[in-house]
Each structure stands twice: as structure tokens, then as C-alpha cells.
Design an enzyme around this catalytic site. Sequence first.
Site, short mmCIF file in Angstrom:
data_model
loop_
_atom_site.label_atom_id
_atom_site.label_comp_id
_atom_site.label_asym_id
_atom_site.label_seq_id
_atom_site.Cartn_x
_atom_site.Cartn_y
_atom_site.Cartn_z
N SER A 120 45.35 39.46 86.93
CA SER A 120 46.76 39.65 88.34
C SER A 120 47.21 40.39 87.48
O SER A 120 47.55 40.32 86.28
CB SER A 120 46.37 38.62 89.86
OG SER A 120 47.30 39.17 89.83
N TYR B 244 48.53 29.59 90.61
CA TYR B 244 47.93 30.45 91.12
C TYR B 244 48.76 31.90 89.45
O TYR B 244 47.58 32.39 89.02
CB TYR B 244 48.20 31.55 91.99
CG TYR B 244 46.93 32.87 91.79
CD1 TYR B 244 46.11 32.60 92.53
CD2 TYR B 244 47.92 34.03 91.86
CE1 TYR B 244 44.68 34.15 92.23
CE2 TYR B 244 47.05 35.49 92.54
CZ TYR B 244 45.37 35.37 92.25
OH TYR B 244 45.00 36.08 92.33
P1 NDP Z 1 38.34 37.78 98.24
O1 NDP Z 1 38.93 36.68 99.27
O2 NDP Z 1 37.84 38.91 99.28
O3 NDP Z 1 36.79 37.35 97.25
C1 NDP Z 1 36.68 36.55 96.96
C2 NDP Z 1 35.38 36.39 96.29
O4 NDP Z 1 35.39 34.69 95.13
C3 NDP Z 1 34.52 36.21 97.54
O5 NDP Z 1 33.37 36.61 97.33
C4 NDP Z 1 34.34 35.04 97.28
O6 NDP Z 1 33.13 34.54 98.04
C5 NDP Z 1 34.09 34.22 95.90
N1 NDP Z 1 34.22 33.06 96.02
C6 NDP Z 1 35.23 31.93 95.55
N2 NDP Z 1 35.30 30.93 95.15
C7 NDP Z 1 33.81 30.71 95.17
C8 NDP Z 1 33.42 30.13 94.35
N3 NDP Z 1 33.53 29.08 94.01
N4 NDP Z 1 32.15 30.31 93.52
C9 NDP Z 1 31.58 31.05 93.94
N5 NDP Z 1 32.52 32.59 94.57
C10 NDP Z 1 33.64 32.41 95.39
O7 NDP Z 1 39.13 38.14 97.74
P2 NDP Z 1 39.64 39.80 96.26
O8 NDP Z 1 38.41 40.24 96.60
O9 NDP Z 1 41.03 40.54 96.29
O10 NDP Z 1 39.59 38.86 95.25
C11 NDP Z 1 39.07 39.04 93.91
C12 NDP Z 1 39.39 39.14 92.40
O11 NDP Z 1 41.00 39.49 92.89
C13 NDP Z 1 40.13 37.35 92.36
O12 NDP Z 1 40.06 36.94 91.12
C14 NDP Z 1 41.36 37.34 93.14
O13 NDP Z 1 42.12 36.66 92.52
C15 NDP Z 1 41.71 38.94 92.29
N6 NDP Z 1 42.73 39.56 92.36
C16 NDP Z 1 43.26 40.20 94.13
C17 NDP Z 1 44.42 40.51 94.32
C18 NDP Z 1 44.57 40.70 95.70
O14 NDP Z 1 45.70 41.20 95.32
N7 NDP Z 1 43.94 41.19 96.40
C19 NDP Z 1 45.22 40.79 92.91
C20 NDP Z 1 44.95 40.96 92.17
C21 NDP Z 1 44.05 39.62 91.81
P3 NDP Z 1 32.52 33.06 98.71
O15 NDP Z 1 33.26 32.36 99.49
O16 NDP Z 1 31.47 33.72 99.62
O17 NDP Z 1 31.63 32.41 97.55
#
Ligand code: NDP
Length: 246
Positions: free
Chosen positions: A142, A155
Site C-alpha cells: 500500500s 495497518y
Molecule cells: P476488499 O475488502 O474488497 O478485499 C479483501 C479481500 O481479502 C477479500 O477477497 C477477502 O475475502 C480477502 N480476505 C480477508 N481476510 C481473509 C482471510 N483471512 N483469508 C482469505 N482471504 C481473506 O479490499 P481490497 O480489494 O481493497 O484489498 C485488497 C488488498 O489491497 C489488501 O491487501 C489491501 O490492504 C490492499 N490495499 C487496498 C487499498 C484500497 O484503497 N482499497 C489501498 C492499498 C492497499 P473473504 O472475506 O471472502 O475471505
Amino acid sequence: MLNVVGKVIILTGASSGIGEATAKVLASNGAKVVLAARREERLRNLKLALEKQGGTVEYKVTDVTSQEQMEELARFTIDTFGQIDVLINNAGIMPLSFLHEKKVMEWDQMIDVNIKGVLYGIGAVLPYMRKRKQGHIIDVSSVTGHIVRKTWAVYSGTKFAVRAITEALRQEEAENNIRTTIICPGGVRTELVNTISNEEIKKSINESLQIALPPEAIANSILYAISQPEHTAVNEIIVRPTKQEL
Ligand code: NDP
């Protein structure tokens, strides 16, 4: 032809946001994609939708905080497609809070998902990649892996850790021809904000996300990194909305 056609790619966090968009971009460019997350219905629906468009997609319900499940995910991919070309460690959560709130469970969850999940993923695929002397590991950090602000303590800490782990991985595995990429998104419109339990912080993040990018912008940067020739490793990409200052 893009260097992505036919590649076997494991993608964590595939059930929403950046992961879902990345699955679409990769499958439509000819990759064989293994979707992983906890919400099975989302994964099943995404697989069906992508198959309808001609994609080659499988899924495996996986909690990235379980080392055993991450090992099973790698084995499932080998059994299904015979190899692992790329792992994308994308799963993440962002329950921002002030340290004095002492949300210990959320600290632990962030460390488990954002750091240990990445480590378990790397550990699970490395033996296969080292054996073939070929592979690519992409870790989603990030912009908060570069800078820190109030309420981002844990975070940001996890995202700094992801960058540190990936850079060490790069140095250790360069001789084995394994590529590494750190992806650092700025604000992106996804479900991530829903993981924030402090309502004030959630509101202010939601406001800041008015200029946020669609998740496809990050998916395209991942596609770019994978599509380069094997001798070219794109080690880090920062993608912000143009109007985002920090
Ligand atoms: P979302 O919340 O849309 O997606 C997060 C994903 O992570 C979901 O598919 C969720 O699936 C999965 N997840 C969470 N916990 C678990 C777990 N214990 N095991 C398996 N899967 C898990 O968020 P984003 O798409 O935004 O996030 C994706 C990445 O991008 C993250 O690493 C986030 O930190 C990073 N990021 C996002 C930013 C933003 O502004 N959105 C900015 C910078 C970085 P499920 O709940 O079905 O398990």
C-alpha cells in the site's frame, strides 16, 4: 503475445475489490487462475462468470491465516494445473483505529492476515518455484507501506512489513530466477473500508475515497508486471489517484 497466456496464477483475496478485478483481467488475458478467499459463494459465482467468457478458472476456499490451508492451496493448484507460475498475495484487512483504543483483536487479525498470510503464501509456493527455477510472487502492500499517519499504526506496520519481506525475498531468490513485485495502491473503491469498526475513522476514509480509483486500475498494474519478459522483474509499482496527495 503477452507473457501471461497459459500462466497458472494463484490469487488470494479474489472474492471482492482488487482481487476480483484482477481475476477478470488475468482470465481474459489467457491465464489459468486459482481464486482463493473465504466466501465460497462469491468465488463460485466469479468462476462461473469468467468461464462463461472463456476463462480457465478454479477456486479453493482458503483462509490465509491458516498455514495448512495455504499449503493445501498450493497442492490443489499443482494437482489441477501441474505448476504454479505466479502467486498474488492480495488478501488484506484494514481495521484502522487509534492505539489508545487498544483494539487488540483487530491488531492480531491484521498481523495474521496481512503479514502471516503473505508469509504462508510465499512458504507454500517457493519449493515448487525453486525446483523449476522460475516463478513470480506479487505482494500487495500500500502507499501506507511508504508513509504513516495517525490511526494507521498497525495497518501501516503490516504494509511496511510486506515491503520488507518482499525485498528480502527478491534478494534471496534472484539466483533462482524468481521475480518479485510489490504493488502499492493508493485509494481504491472496494469493500476494504467495511473492516473499520471506528465509525468516525470509517466516515473520514469514505470521504477521502471520493477520488478513489476503480480496482481495475490496480489489476492493470498487476497485469503489466506479469506480462514483462521473464528476464524483467518489475519490483515495485505505486498507483495513486492523480488527485491523492499522500
Ligand atoms: P476488499 O475488502 O474488497 O478485499 C479483501 C479481500 O481479502 C477479500 O477477497 C477477502 O475475502 C480477502 N480476505 C480477508 N481476510 C481473509 C482471510 N483471512 N483469508 C482469505 N482471504 C481473506 O479490499 P481490497 O480489494 O481493497 O484489498 C485488497 C488488498 O489491497 C489488501 O491487501 C489491501 O490492504 C490492499 N490495499 C487496498 C487499498 C484500497 O484503497 N482499497 C489501498 C492499498 C492497499 P473473504 O472475506 O471472502 O475471505
